[in-house]
Design a protein around this motif. Sequence first.
Motif, PDB file in Angstrom:
ATOM      1  N   GLY A 178       0.781  -1.229   0.000  1.00 21.07           N
ATOM      2  CA  GLY A 178       0.000   0.000   0.000  1.00 21.07           C
ATOM      3  C   GLY A 178       0.812   1.278   0.000  1.00 21.07           C
ATOM      4  O   GLY A 178       0.281   2.349  -0.293  1.00 21.07           O
ATOM      5  N   ILE A 179       2.116   1.213   0.308  1.00 22.65           N
ATOM      6  CA  ILE A 179       2.943   2.418   0.362  1.00 22.65           C
ATOM      7  C   ILE A 179       3.778   2.594  -0.899  1.00 22.65           C
ATOM      8  O   ILE A 179       4.417   3.627  -1.099  1.00 22.65           O
ATOM      9  CB  ILE A 179       3.871   2.381   1.600  1.00 22.65           C
ATOM     10  N   ILE A 180       3.760   1.611  -1.793  1.00 20.74           N
ATOM     11  CA  ILE A 180       4.639   1.639  -2.963  1.00 20.74           C
ATOM     12  C   ILE A 180       4.069   2.553  -4.049  1.00 20.74           C
ATOM     13  O   ILE A 180       2.902   2.463  -4.407  1.00 20.74           O
ATOM     14  CB  ILE A 180       4.844   0.218  -3.519  1.00 20.74           C
ATOM     15  N   VAL A 181       4.920   3.429  -4.568  1.00 15.51           N
ATOM     16  CA  VAL A 181       4.588   4.270  -5.726  1.00 15.51           C
ATOM     17  C   VAL A 181       5.627   3.950  -6.797  1.00 15.51           C
ATOM     18  O   VAL A 181       6.758   4.420  -6.741  1.00 15.51           O
ATOM     19  CB  VAL A 181       4.623   5.769  -5.369  1.00 15.51           C
ATOM     20  N   SER A 182       5.257   3.134  -7.752  1.00 11.01           N
ATOM     21  CA  SER A 182       6.221   2.610  -8.723  1.00 11.01           C
ATOM     22  C   SER A 182       6.399   3.510  -9.939  1.00 11.01           C
ATOM     23  O   SER A 182       7.301   3.288 -10.742  1.00 11.01           O
ATOM     24  CB  SER A 182       5.792   1.217  -9.190  1.00 11.01           C
ATOM     25  N   GLU A 183       5.549   4.521 -10.093  1.00 10.72           N
ATOM     26  CA  GLU A 183       5.668   5.457 -11.206  1.00 10.72           C
ATOM     27  C   GLU A 183       5.748   6.879 -10.669  1.00 10.72           C
ATOM     28  O   GLU A 183       5.305   7.161  -9.557  1.00 10.72           O
ATOM     29  CB  GLU A 183       4.468   5.330 -12.150  1.00 10.72           C
ATOM     30  N   SER A 184       6.330   7.760 -11.480  1.00 10.13           N
ATOM     31  CA  SER A 184       6.410   9.161 -11.087  1.00 10.13           C
ATOM     32  C   SER A 184       5.837  10.026 -12.206  1.00 10.13           C
ATOM     33  O   SER A 184       5.132   9.531 -13.086  1.00 10.13           O
ATOM     34  CB  SER A 184       7.864   9.541 -10.776  1.00 10.13           C
ATOM     35  N   ASP A 185       6.128  11.310 -12.178  1.00  9.83           N
ATOM     36  CA  ASP A 185       5.645  12.208 -13.224  1.00  9.83           C
ATOM     37  C   ASP A 185       6.571  13.410 -13.301  1.00  9.83           C
ATOM     38  O   ASP A 185       7.544  13.523 -12.549  1.00  9.83           O
ATOM     39  CB  ASP A 185       4.202  12.649 -12.946  1.00  9.83           C
ATOM     40  N   LEU A 186       6.288  14.306 -14.217  1.00  7.57           N
ATOM     41  CA  LEU A 186       7.092  15.516 -14.394  1.00  7.57           C
ATOM     42  C   LEU A 186       6.306  16.771 -14.030  1.00  7.57           C
ATOM     43  O   LEU A 186       6.665  17.873 -14.438  1.00  7.57           O
ATOM     44  CB  LEU A 186       7.584  15.606 -15.846  1.00  7.57           C
ATOM     45  N   TYR A 187       5.251  16.616 -13.261  1.00  9.41           N
ATOM     46  CA  TYR A 187       4.463  17.770 -12.850  1.00  9.41           C
ATOM     47  C   TYR A 187       5.248  18.610 -11.838  1.00  9.41           C
ATOM     48  O   TYR A 187       5.835  18.075 -10.890  1.00  9.41           O
ATOM     49  CB  TYR A 187       3.142  17.325 -12.220  1.00  9.41           C
ATOM     50  N   LEU A 188       5.240  19.904 -12.036  1.00  5.90           N
ATOM     51  CA  LEU A 188       5.913  20.807 -11.109  1.00  5.90           C
ATOM     52  C   LEU A 188       5.011  21.059  -9.902  1.00  5.90           C
ATOM     53  O   LEU A 188       3.815  21.302 -10.056  1.00  5.90           O
ATOM     54  CB  LEU A 188       6.240  22.127 -11.811  1.00  5.90           C
ATOM     55  N   ARG A 189       5.598  21.027  -8.713  1.00  5.52           N
ATOM     56  CA  ARG A 189       4.816  21.187  -7.489  1.00  5.52           C
ATOM     57  C   ARG A 189       5.368  22.325  -6.630  1.00  5.52           C
ATOM     58  O   ARG A 189       6.531  22.707  -6.749  1.00  5.52           O
ATOM     59  CB  ARG A 189       4.801  19.879  -6.692  1.00  5.52           C
ATOM     60  N   ARG A 190       4.499  22.829  -5.754  1.00  2.09           N
ATOM     61  CA  ARG A 190       4.880  23.906  -4.841  1.00  2.09           C
ATOM     62  C   ARG A 190       5.670  23.346  -3.661  1.00  2.09           C
ATOM     63  O   ARG A 190       5.683  22.137  -3.421  1.00  2.09           O
ATOM     64  CB  ARG A 190       3.636  24.613  -4.312  1.00  2.09           C
ATOM     65  N   LEU A 191       6.299  24.239  -2.933  1.00  2.80           N
ATOM     66  CA  LEU A 191       7.002  23.850  -1.711  1.00  2.80           C
ATOM     67  C   LEU A 191       6.146  24.089  -0.476  1.00  2.80           C
ATOM     68  O   LEU A 191       6.611  23.895   0.645  1.00  2.80           O
ATOM     69  CB  LEU A 191       8.314  24.638  -1.586  1.00  2.80           C
ATOM     70  N   TRP A 192       4.905  24.494  -0.646  1.00  5.37           N
ATOM     71  CA  TRP A 192       4.035  24.827   0.477  1.00  5.37           C
ATOM     72  C   TRP A 192       2.613  24.371   0.159  1.00  5.37           C
ATOM     73  O   TRP A 192       2.306  23.965  -0.959  1.00  5.37           O
ATOM     74  CB  TRP A 192       4.055  26.343   0.719  1.00  5.37           C
ATOM     75  N   GLY A 193       1.740  24.444   1.162  1.00  3.77           N
ATOM     76  CA  GLY A 193       0.326  24.165   0.950  1.00  3.77           C
ATOM     77  C   GLY A 193       0.003  22.684   0.894  1.00  3.77           C
ATOM     78  O   GLY A 193       0.845  21.813   1.110  1.00  3.77           O
ATOM     79  N   ASP A 194      -1.250  22.402   0.590  1.00  3.35           N
ATOM     80  CA  ASP A 194      -1.754  21.041   0.506  1.00  3.35           C
ATOM     81  C   ASP A 194      -1.338  20.429  -0.833  1.00  3.35           C
ATOM     82  O   ASP A 194      -1.637  20.989  -1.890  1.00  3.35           O
ATOM     83  CB  ASP A 194      -3.281  21.066   0.618  1.00  3.35           C
ATOM     84  N   PRO A 195      -0.639  19.277  -0.822  1.00  5.27           N
ATOM     85  CA  PRO A 195      -0.209  18.670  -2.091  1.00  5.27           C
ATOM     86  C   PRO A 195      -1.345  18.425  -3.072  1.00  5.27           C
ATOM     87  O   PRO A 195      -1.146  18.500  -4.291  1.00  5.27           O
ATOM     88  CB  PRO A 195       0.429  17.345  -1.643  1.00  5.27           C
ATOM     89  N   SER A 196      -2.540  18.136  -2.548  1.00  8.03           N
ATOM     90  CA  SER A 196      -3.665  17.857  -3.443  1.00  8.03           C
ATOM     91  C   SER A 196      -4.118  19.094  -4.201  1.00  8.03           C
ATOM     92  O   SER A 196      -4.883  18.996  -5.163  1.00  8.03           O
ATOM     93  CB  SER A 196      -4.839  17.283  -2.642  1.00  8.03           C
ATOM     94  N   GLU A 197      -3.639  20.265  -3.785  1.00  7.24           N
ATOM     95  CA  GLU A 197      -4.030  21.510  -4.436  1.00  7.24           C
ATOM     96  C   GLU A 197      -2.902  22.104  -5.274  1.00  7.24           C
ATOM     97  O   GLU A 197      -3.003  23.232  -5.756  1.00  7.24           O
ATOM     98  CB  GLU A 197      -4.479  22.520  -3.373  1.00  7.24           C
ATOM     99  N   ASP A 198      -1.821  21.346  -5.472  1.00  8.44           N
ATOM    100  CA  ASP A 198      -0.667  21.866  -6.211  1.00  8.44           C
ATOM    101  C   ASP A 198      -0.982  22.140  -7.676  1.00  8.44           C
ATOM    102  O   ASP A 198      -0.501  23.117  -8.250  1.00  8.44           O
ATOM    103  CB  ASP A 198       0.500  20.871  -6.146  1.00  8.44           C
ATOM    104  N   LEU A 199      -1.754  21.264  -8.289  1.00 15.11           N
ATOM    105  CA  LEU A 199      -1.938  21.310  -9.738  1.00 15.11           C
ATOM    106  C   LEU A 199      -3.333  21.794 -10.098  1.00 15.11           C
ATOM    107  O   LEU A 199      -4.325  21.127  -9.808  1.00 15.11           O
ATOM    108  CB  LEU A 199      -1.696  19.926 -10.344  1.00 15.11           C
ATOM    109  N   GLU A 200      -3.401  22.948 -10.721  1.00 14.26           N
ATOM    110  CA  GLU A 200      -4.688  23.427 -11.204  1.00 14.26           C
ATOM    111  C   GLU A 200      -5.138  22.618 -12.415  1.00 14.26           C
ATOM    112  O   GLU A 200      -6.326  22.414 -12.637  1.00 14.26           O
ATOM    113  CB  GLU A 200      -4.587  24.907 -11.569  1.00 14.26           C
ATOM    114  N   LYS A 201      -4.159  22.166 -13.204  1.00 13.95           N
ATOM    115  CA  LYS A 201      -4.453  21.351 -14.376  1.00 13.95           C
ATOM    116  C   LYS A 201      -3.265  20.452 -14.661  1.00 13.95           C
ATOM    117  O   LYS A 201      -2.113  20.891 -14.575  1.00 13.95           O
ATOM    118  CB  LYS A 201      -4.743  22.236 -15.594  1.00 13.95           C
ATOM    119  N   LYS A 202      -3.529  19.209 -14.997  1.00 14.09           N
ATOM    120  CA  LYS A 202      -2.469  18.272 -15.339  1.00 14.09           C
ATOM    121  C   LYS A 202      -2.352  18.167 -16.859  1.00 14.09           C
ATOM    122  O   LYS A 202      -3.298  17.748 -17.525  1.00 14.09           O
ATOM    123  CB  LYS A 202      -2.758  16.887 -14.750  1.00 14.09           C
ATOM    124  N   PRO A 203      -1.195  18.535 -17.423  1.00 17.82           N
ATOM    125  CA  PRO A 203      -1.007  18.364 -18.866  1.00 17.82           C
ATOM    126  C   PRO A 203      -1.159  16.897 -19.261  1.00 17.82           C
ATOM    127  O   PRO A 203      -0.739  15.997 -18.535  1.00 17.82           O
ATOM    128  CB  PRO A 203       0.427  18.855 -19.095  1.00 17.82           C
TER     129      PRO A 203
END
Length: 377
Positions: free
Chosen positions: A90-115
């Motif tokens: 349940g803790i494994i994340v086997s894939e990643s992405d190239l989305y740019l993220r903020r250094l602050w705030g709630d991670p779920s609110e980082d991306l207004e839109k995913k390319p």
Amino acid sequence: MRIMHRNAVKRSNEGARIIATATMGVAVGFFIGISLSSLHLTKISLLSNVENSFEVGSSGNVNPEALGSVSLFKIYVPSNPRGAELLPPGIIVSESDLYLRRLWGDPSEDLEKKPKYLVTFTVGYDQRHNINAAVNKFSDDFAILLFHYDGRTSEWDQYEWSKNAIHVSVMKQTKWWYAKRFLHPDIVSAFEYIFIWDEDLGVEHFNPDEFINIIKKHGLEISQPGLEPNNGLTWEMTKRRGDSEVHMVTEEKPGWCSDPHLPPCAAFVEIMAPVFSREAWRCVWHMIQNDLVHGWGLDFSLRRCVEPAHEKIGVVDSQWIVHQVIPSLGLQGEADNGQEPWDAVRTRCRNEWAEFQARMNDADKSYIEGLNNYRKG
């Protein structure tokens, strides 16, 4: 009298055995009870330690000392990705992405839109005007990634879009060198299509969104825009046709195609401006050789990654580009064995093509031999 005596003795022995058995049963039951009680207390203690270790204070901080003192139960999951067998699935994340993220705030609110798509260019600063024109063609559905072969990255911030692009800088490398190292399928899996383009492409007649619609419509897994017939054309297959939306077959020079469904008459695009579906790229990435950096010969083997290749690989005629034939990569080379830098680069390109084909032939031969040996065994 003798019979009565023997019966009495027999009853006495049976009574003794019953008493002994009962005594042993009580003893065994006692020890089992003690063991179960101890095990139960151990479990309670373990769970208590785990729960306490993850208690978060009102400030949102986790106690690191408690985390380090937890006694964990043994985990081994063979079906986990290699190297992660000791982790709970349940803790494994086997894939990643190239989305740019903020250094602050709630991670779920980082991306207004995913390319949804990724566009990569391998660039030098001298071609900035051409790249700027190309990037401005792409909507915010496309993430932009620039591979810099000349080490100049900060100057690109004169363009507003550059501040939201991803920049990777390694001196004097090719786009296939970058692709092998930075575009692993598990890194770009979030994107439906991946563009791996040269820097000297004119896009005046190219609409990326319409191009995506067309390749989806025709089910193309590997594709490219048609090339303007009068500029830098090498193969008939990639020449733009004015009377069709897409094409997947062509006629080449006599003797060039042993089969009308094989390259370069079909199942073929060039390596200057290919577009891969997520699934096709996963296969193609594994075929790229670490040391063969120019990618020559790769275009003839792309057909191995989709089936049927002559229906899944094609050229989009209604969205076309111009190959400007700027020898910028050759200028990054060095003179070798009396050759000028550009000639030295071209020589390596041709040698890599021959080497790639030899490796592919050896791999095919080895596979067939192994298959035959298996069948014989």
